[in-house]
Scaffold this motif. Structure first.
Motif, short mmCIF file in Angstrom:
data_model
loop_
_atom_site.label_atom_id
_atom_site.label_comp_id
_atom_site.label_asym_id
_atom_site.label_seq_id
_atom_site.Cartn_x
_atom_site.Cartn_y
_atom_site.Cartn_z
N GLY A 104 0.80 -1.22 0.00
CA GLY A 104 0.00 0.00 0.00
C GLY A 104 0.82 1.25 0.00
N GLN A 105 2.12 1.15 0.36
CA GLN A 105 3.00 2.30 0.31
C GLN A 105 3.64 2.38 -1.06
N ALA A 106 4.12 3.56 -1.39
CA ALA A 106 4.78 3.78 -2.68
C ALA A 106 6.27 3.60 -2.53
N SER A 107 6.87 2.89 -3.46
CA SER A 107 8.30 2.72 -3.50
C SER A 107 8.89 3.77 -4.43
N VAL A 108 9.63 4.70 -3.86
CA VAL A 108 10.18 5.79 -4.64
C VAL A 108 11.59 5.44 -5.07
N GLN A 120 -4.55 -9.35 -1.22
CA GLN A 120 -4.87 -10.76 -1.20
C GLN A 120 -6.33 -10.92 -0.82
N TYR A 121 -6.84 -12.14 -1.01
CA TYR A 121 -8.27 -12.37 -0.82
C TYR A 121 -8.49 -13.61 0.03
N THR A 122 -9.47 -13.52 0.90
CA THR A 122 -9.86 -14.65 1.73
C THR A 122 -10.71 -15.61 0.92
N PRO A 123 -10.95 -16.84 1.43
CA PRO A 123 -11.85 -17.76 0.70
C PRO A 123 -13.24 -17.18 0.46
N PHE A 134 3.97 -12.23 6.81
CA PHE A 134 3.34 -12.72 5.59
C PHE A 134 3.56 -11.77 4.42
N LEU A 135 4.72 -11.12 4.39
CA LEU A 135 5.06 -10.20 3.31
C LEU A 135 6.07 -10.86 2.37
N PRO A 136 5.97 -10.58 1.08
CA PRO A 136 6.88 -11.22 0.11
C PRO A 136 8.23 -10.51 0.02
N HIS A 137 8.90 -10.32 1.16
CA HIS A 137 10.18 -9.64 1.16
C HIS A 137 11.36 -10.59 1.02
N ASN A 138 11.12 -11.91 1.12
CA ASN A 138 12.21 -12.87 1.08
C ASN A 138 12.11 -13.83 -0.11
N ILE A 139 11.21 -13.56 -1.02
CA ILE A 139 11.11 -14.40 -2.20
C ILE A 139 12.13 -13.96 -3.24
N SER A 140 12.45 -14.84 -4.15
CA SER A 140 13.43 -14.52 -5.18
C SER A 140 12.89 -13.41 -6.09
N GLY A 141 13.71 -12.39 -6.32
CA GLY A 141 13.31 -11.29 -7.18
C GLY A 141 12.70 -10.13 -6.45
N ALA A 142 12.46 -10.24 -5.14
CA ALA A 142 11.88 -9.11 -4.39
C ALA A 142 12.94 -8.05 -4.16
N GLY A 143 12.64 -6.83 -4.62
CA GLY A 143 13.56 -5.72 -4.40
C GLY A 143 14.86 -5.82 -5.17
N THR A 144 14.83 -6.41 -6.37
CA THR A 144 16.04 -6.56 -7.16
C THR A 144 16.14 -5.53 -8.27
#
Length: 271
Positions: A104-108, A120-123, A134-144
């Motif tokens: 929700g924040q902007a990456s400058v 994301q969406y619940t069932p 539960f943030l995708p900060h450690n997946i491959s390609g994040a912040g590269t």
């Protein structure tokens, strides 16, 4: 009878929460999908990459069913750059390197602004935004991105240590990574312990202590020190103020108080 547990969350509990961080793997064999509390896991098949919770990725790694792809920040070059910024850059002499932006924040990046909101969406179809861990900060390609500055996620200590212990063969130069993580941790701990002046101002109501960018394990380990210092400073300030008021009262009673009416009114207002 109260349990003799420390205040706040313990390091083992913080590490348990960090196991829900999402990590990228490459399966070595076909695996069926499964339903977890955190969501559904699709069927896995090599050489297609997949993002799984850290605890499941470590389990598959120990069973030699998958390779773990380290996150973009867990490499010698980004960690060396972060360590240099933390220890030598004047702007971060008493501050910490900025963390990854939240959903929700902007990456400058220079003159460009990029939204990284990933709903994301619940069932039931309700939309929500994830929060640590539960943030995708450690997946491959994040912040590269080429223009992005390396940033440490909220659970950088826990994730780094777990991957070094269980998947060191999947990391680049694990011995150097251990040294960099150790040096970076010591530099940041020294910053937290050296902010006594800021803690003194916070204890007397003159401001707060900026902890932007501090990780979960760092907060858990330093919670007792920080709260203890603030409590002791508050007690010292209260005792000094009480002693000053008693001295003024004695001077008034003995007739040796030479202050003006304005000083008395000002003292009354402070009280």
């Amino acid at each position: 009878m109260a349990f003799p547990l420390p205040r706040g969350i313990t390091p083992s509990e913080i590490a348990f929460l960090a196991e829900m961080e999402t990590i990228t793997i490459v399966p070595r064999q076909r695996l069926e999908g499964m339903e977890l509390l955190s969501g559904s896991i699709e069927p896995l098949g090599p050489p297609r990459r997949a993002s799984l919770p850290l605890w499941l990725a470590l389990l598959l790694k120990r069973q030699r069913r998958a390779h773990i792809i380290p996150p973009s920040w867990l490499h010698p070059e980004p960690l060396s750059l972060i360590l240099e910024v933390e220890s030598q850059h004047q702007d971060y002499k008493n501050a910490f390197s900025p963390p990854p932006p939240l959903p929700g924040q902007a990456s400058v990046t220079d003159h460009e602004t990029e939204s990284i909101a990933r709903p994301q969406y619940t069932p039931d179809g309700e939309r929500y935004y994830a929060a640590p861990p539960f943030l995708p900060h450690n997946i491959s390609g994040a912040g590269t991105g080429e223009k992005e500055v390396p940033a440490l996620p909220f659970h950088w200590i826990e994730v780094g240590n777990m991957l070094l212990d269980a998947a060191s063969d999947d990391l680049v130069d694990p011995d150097q990574l251990r040294r960099l993580l150790k040096d970076l941790r010591e530099v940041r701990m020294a910053k937290m312990r050296s902010g006594v002046d800021a803690l003194d101002a916070a204890a007397t109501g003159g401001g707060g202590v900026a902890l932007t960018g501090v990780g979960a394990m760092e907060l858990g380990e330093e919670r007792g020190f920080l709260t203890g210092v603030v409590d002791n400073l508050r007690k010292i300030g209260a005792s000094k103020e009480q002693a000053r008021r008693e001295q003024l009262a004695d001077q008034r009673a003995n007739g040796g108080y030479g202050a003006t009416q304005e000083d008395e009114e000002e003292d009354y207002m402070e009280f």
